[in-house]
Structures are given as C-alpha cells and as structure tokens.
Design an enzyme around this catalytic site. Structure first.
Site, PDB file in Angstrom:
ATOM      1  N   CYS A 282       0.788  -1.242   0.000  1.00 42.16           N
ATOM      2  CA  CYS A 282       0.000   0.000   0.000  1.00 42.16           C
ATOM      3  C   CYS A 282       0.813   1.282   0.000  1.00 42.16           C
ATOM      4  O   CYS A 282       0.626   2.141  -0.853  1.00 42.16           O
ATOM      5  CB  CYS A 282      -0.940  -0.016   1.199  1.00 42.16           C
TER       6      CYS A 282
ATOM      7  N   LYS B 266       7.303  -6.626   6.716  1.00 45.72           N
ATOM      8  CA  LYS B 266       7.207  -6.367   8.166  1.00 45.72           C
ATOM      9  C   LYS B 266       6.864  -7.689   8.821  1.00 45.72           C
ATOM     10  O   LYS B 266       6.474  -8.653   8.138  1.00 45.72           O
ATOM     11  CB  LYS B 266       6.147  -5.319   8.490  1.00 45.72           C
TER      12      LYS B 266
HETATM   13  C1  UDX Z   1      -0.726   0.304   5.661  1.00 49.71           C
HETATM   14  C2  UDX Z   1      -1.539   1.256   6.517  1.00 49.71           C
HETATM   15  O1  UDX Z   1      -1.021   1.263   7.848  1.00 49.71           O
HETATM   16  C3  UDX Z   1      -3.000   0.796   6.560  1.00 49.71           C
HETATM   17  O2  UDX Z   1      -3.778   1.714   7.303  1.00 49.71           O
HETATM   18  C4  UDX Z   1      -3.509   0.745   5.116  1.00 49.71           C
HETATM   19  O3  UDX Z   1      -4.866   0.359   5.083  1.00 49.71           O
HETATM   20  C5  UDX Z   1      -2.673  -0.221   4.312  1.00 49.71           C
HETATM   21  O4  UDX Z   1      -1.301   0.193   4.333  1.00 49.71           O
HETATM   22  P1  UDX Z   1       0.432  -2.043   5.867  1.00 49.71           P
HETATM   23  O5  UDX Z   1       0.923  -1.741   4.485  1.00 49.71           O
HETATM   24  O6  UDX Z   1      -0.125  -3.383   6.160  1.00 49.71           O
HETATM   25  O7  UDX Z   1      -0.738  -0.950   6.270  1.00 49.71           O
HETATM   26  O8  UDX Z   1       1.673  -1.854   6.810  1.00 49.71           O
HETATM   27  P2  UDX Z   1       2.070  -0.920   8.023  1.00 49.71           P
HETATM   28  O9  UDX Z   1       1.914  -1.687   9.273  1.00 49.71           O
HETATM   29  O10 UDX Z   1       1.397   0.393   7.905  1.00 49.71           O
HETATM   30  O11 UDX Z   1       3.643  -0.728   7.749  1.00 49.71           O
HETATM   31  C6  UDX Z   1       4.030  -0.146   6.513  1.00 49.71           C
HETATM   32  C7  UDX Z   1       5.554  -0.123   6.476  1.00 49.71           C
HETATM   33  O12 UDX Z   1       6.067   0.782   7.453  1.00 49.71           O
HETATM   34  C8  UDX Z   1       6.193  -1.484   6.772  1.00 49.71           C
HETATM   35  O13 UDX Z   1       7.288  -1.684   5.904  1.00 49.71           O
HETATM   36  C9  UDX Z   1       6.664  -1.323   8.208  1.00 49.71           C
HETATM   37  O14 UDX Z   1       7.785  -2.147   8.513  1.00 49.71           O
HETATM   38  C10 UDX Z   1       7.065   0.142   8.231  1.00 49.71           C
HETATM   39  N1  UDX Z   1       7.069   0.723   9.566  1.00 49.71           N
HETATM   40  C11 UDX Z   1       5.915   0.764  10.278  1.00 49.71           C
HETATM   41  C12 UDX Z   1       8.256   1.270  10.071  1.00 49.71           C
HETATM   42  O15 UDX Z   1       9.295   1.240   9.413  1.00 49.71           O
HETATM   43  N2  UDX Z   1       8.237   1.846  11.305  1.00 49.71           N
HETATM   44  C13 UDX Z   1       7.103   1.909  12.060  1.00 49.71           C
HETATM   45  O16 UDX Z   1       7.155   2.434  13.165  1.00 49.71           O
HETATM   46  C14 UDX Z   1       5.900   1.336  11.522  1.00 49.71           C
END
Ligand code: UDX
Length: 425
Positions: free
Chosen positions: A256, A313
């Site tokens: 996303c 993740k």
């Molecule tokens: C995201 C949005 O959070 C969600 O609301 C939307 O509907 C879909 O896209 P998602 O893609 O599943 O969800 O992952 P998310 O948990 O948001 O993490 C996105 C990326 O950010 C991952 O690569 C994660 O590792 C990274 N991340 C997240 C960080 O590097 N640091 C953080 O503190 C949180």
C-alpha cells in the site's frame, strides 16, 4: 442484519467479509480464481492474518459466510456489494481500475434496485463516478468506504478501528452503509465520495511521510552522534506527534504505502498541484534502502553475508515492495553472496514474488549465518530477539550484527562478543 456480497477475497475482502459476518450480517464472498474459492471452501485461509481463520470457521459454521465463484453469483441476493479487488499501480503511477470496472460491470445486470455498491479498495479520488459509469444503472447507489487495515492485524483493525469513513452523494445510502457498522464502537465520519477517497490517500501518505522523516532523523543522529532511541522517545512524547509509527527501520514497504504515495503524487499532478513534498518522502525511502545496504556491506569482512527477515514487516507473509528485498538486491549488486532466512517464506514463495533474485534461502537463522561475517536483521520477527547468540557467534566467521529494526539490545550483544550496529550506529 443485512445481506452483503464481497467481491475479491484478498486480505481486505476476506477480512471484511469475515468481520461483517461476525457482526451478524449474511455475507457471500466471491473470487475470480476457482482454486482460491475451492481453497476457502475447504476452510483453508491463503493469507497470514491473526484471528482470521477462527473468524471464517465460526461464520461458515453459523451459516452466514459462504464463498462462490464469480461476482454475479454473489451479488444476486445481496443489498450491499463491497468491491475489494486489486487496484495496482500503473506505469504512470496512477491506480489501475481495470479490475474495479470489470467487477462493477459483472454485477450490474443482477443488482437489485436500491442496492448500494461500496468501494472498499483504495481508489483514486473520483472513482465513485467511475464505478457508477461502469454500473450504468440509475436505480443503485455507489458509496466510498475506504479500508484502513494493516496487514497482519487486519481483523483487529476492522473490528476496532480508529474511525469508519463513508463517502456518499446520497445521504440515505451513506447512512445505510454506516448501519452495517452499528456494533462497532468507533466514530463514523460521513462525507462526500471525493473527501472519503482523499482521506485514505492522505492518511497513508502521511504515515509514510512520518516514517521517512524519522528515518532521516536516524541518519542525522548517526552523523552528529546523538542517541536515536532517546531522540525518538523525546520526539514521540509530544502527544501531537505520538510515539506510534515512529520506529526507524530499513525503509517502508508493503502493498500500500509505495503505491498510495505514488498515486497521491499523481492525483495531485492531474489536479494541477505539484505535491513535491511526496517526491522527497519517496526519495528518503530509497536512500534508506541504500544506507542499510551500505551499513551491511561496510561491515562485511568476507563475501558471505546473512540476512534475517524477508517480508516487508513481521506478522505477514507479504514480500511486495519489501525493504528487505530492496536491501538484498543492493548487496548482490555490490558483489556479496547473500544467504537469507525468514520464518514464513520458502523457496516457492520467494521465487513467485521475486523471480530471479540471486539469494540463497536457509532453513534456519544459524544456517543462514554460517561462515557469514555480518548478519543483517531486516524484519522484526520476534524470534530474532530470542536467538541463541552464543551459537550464532560460533557459526559466524566474524560477529557483526546490523540491526536495522532496533530489535536487539546492543549492550547484551556486546557482552556476547558481537559488534553491534543499529540503524544509527
Ligand atoms: C498500511 C496502513 O497502515 C493501513 O492503514 C492501510 O490500510 C494499508 O497500508 P500495511 O501496508 O499493512 O498498512 O503496513 P504498516 O503496518 O502500515 O507498515 C508499513 C511499512 O512501514 C512497513 O514496511 C513497516 O515495517 C514500516 N514501519 C511501520 C516502520 O518502518 N516503522 C514503524 O514504526 C511502523
């Protein structure tokens, strides 16, 4: 309770269908892929989502969740029709609405008058009109109801959301959709379709911006000699900023954020606004991949390096736009031999998602680390914090750990004879 058809059974569609069923609605989920429908009818859940399997099993048992082939067969009896089909990124950065329009066209002939078609997939601003045109029916309504589901926690995010957003030109249709969430204790924002669609992109791009910002601060911490953990703690303590979603890492990825940030950039451009800020958010993310790869490469005293974690993740099996894969590709390009381990990824999954990636896959972390001079931790799987570090040290040629996720305790590893490098050290 209502009759709902859900078109598309990916992590958004299957989760939404199962959660609506758990709220008491009668749900029929449809997919275009016969194998997927057969798999679901065998009670097999093809995605990693905490709590989803139990939810599906319970709802199928209760008789208010079923799976069929083809959107039309699901839509025939329902009052609400959730479009949860992929909206992949096109070459020019815009969202590709091919599947969305096809799904709308397929259900149009069978829709009962007064039905409400709901866009759950992430769609560009103005897509409600696109779906209405594809339906070509003046006796049904189209409403936007964007998803805010994180992979791995999609069930919890659906049943305990921060908010439900509904965008409809017809107030009554919007209120009818809002009633589907009656049992959910969360604020419901009813607005127009354009605003609802923009809320989704604006939210994801903001979250990506927040991460690019803290990753840049992490780089600055290393350059000035500040303690990144304390800086993050001090910044996050401000309630206007918040400590959630503020962990520096190897960059952000997934199905996303990259797609939605690029799409928002495109939506703005098409509207005549050069959203240059987002270019920098995307650039910093690319630079973060470079930085982490550089840190691992600079720590290597031999050709073999090990990487723990491949998914974008922890808590998911998704490799799409994974920062770990981006870093691994850079290590291979730097002439290093990379051996990786991930608890939920096997050769088949890796080859399917990243065909031709010249990385070897080990059966466990110790085999991956054997004879390696550095181990890079790229996904925050909890088991990596529980490794037998004495054994790890034994099998490695040299004992350097690059912890790109801030998962490990630097002092503890120092005492175990490791050279520890964090995201900012
Ligand atoms: C995201 C949005 O959070 C969600 O609301 C939307 O509907 C879909 O896209 P998602 O893609 O599943 O969800 O992952 P998310 O948990 O948001 O993490 C996105 C990326 O950010 C991952 O690569 C994660 O590792 C990274 N991340 C997240 C960080 O590097 N640091 C953080 O503190 C949180």
């Amino acid at each position: 309770m209502a009759k709902i058809s859900v078109i598309g059974t990916g992590y958004v569609g299957l989760t939404s269908g199962a959660c609506f069923a758990s709220l008491g609605h009668e749900v029929v989920c449809a997919d275009i892929d016969p194998d997927k429908v057969a798999c679901l009818n065998r009670g097999e859940i093809p995605i990693v989502e905490a709590g989803l399997e139990a939810l599906v099993e319970e709802a199928v048992e209760a008789g208010n969740l079923s799976f069929v082939l083809g959107a039309a067969s699901a839509a025939a009896e329902a009052e609400f029709h959730y479009l949860c089909v992929p909206t992949p990124q096109s070459e020019d950065g815009s969202a590709d609405l091919t599947y969305l329009k096809a799904a709308a066209a397929e259900i149009a002939p069978v829709l009962r008058p007064g039905s409400v078609v709901v866009n759950k997939s992430t769609v560009p601003v103005g897509s409600t009109t696109v779906v209405a045109e594809a339906l070509d029916r003046d006796d049904v309504f189209v409403v936007s109801n964007p998803e805010f589901l994180r992979e791995g926690t999609a069930v919890a995010d659906f049943l305990d959301p921060d908010r439900v957003v509904i965008g409809g030109d017809d107030q009554d249709a919007a209120v009818r959709v809002a009633s589907l969430y009656a049992k959910i204790a969360a604020p419901i924002l009813i607005t127009d379709p354009l605003s609802s669609e923009l809320i989704k992109y604006a939210s994801n791009a903001f979250l990506a911006s927040k991460l690019s910002y803290i990753n840049a601060i992490g780089e600055l911490c290393e350059r000035v000699g500040a303690n990144v953990d304390d800086v993050v703690k001090g910044v996050g303590a401000d309630h206007r900023i918040g400590s959630n979603f503020l962990s520096p890492g190897p960059g952000w990825g997934g199905s996303c954020f990259p797609k939605d940030t690029v799409a928002l950039r495109r939506i703005a451009k098409d509207a005549g606004y050069e959203f240059n800020f987002l270019d920098e958010v995307l650039n910093i993310n690319e630079e973060q991949f470079d930085r982490v790869a550089q840190k691992i490469a600079n720590s290597a005293t031999s050709k073999k390096v090990a990487v723990l974690g491949l998914t974008f993740k922890a808590g998911t099996d998704d490799l799409r736009n994974s920062p770990a894969i981006e870093v691994i590709q850079r290590l291979i390009d730097a002439g290093l031999d990379v051996c990786a381990f991930d608890p939920v990824i096997d050769e088949t999954a890796l080859e399917k998602s990243c065909p031709g990636l010249a990385v070897s896959l080990a059966a466990d972390p110790y085999s991956a680390a054997s004879d390696a001079s550095v181990v890079g931790i790229l996904t925050e799987w909890p088991e990596f914090a529980e490794l037998d570090f004495a054994k790890l040290n034994e099998v490695m040629e040299a004992a350097t750990i690059v912890d790109a996720r801030g998962l490990l305790n630097a002092k503890l590893l120092g005492r175990r004879g490791f050279r520890y490098r964090g995201i900012s050290s």
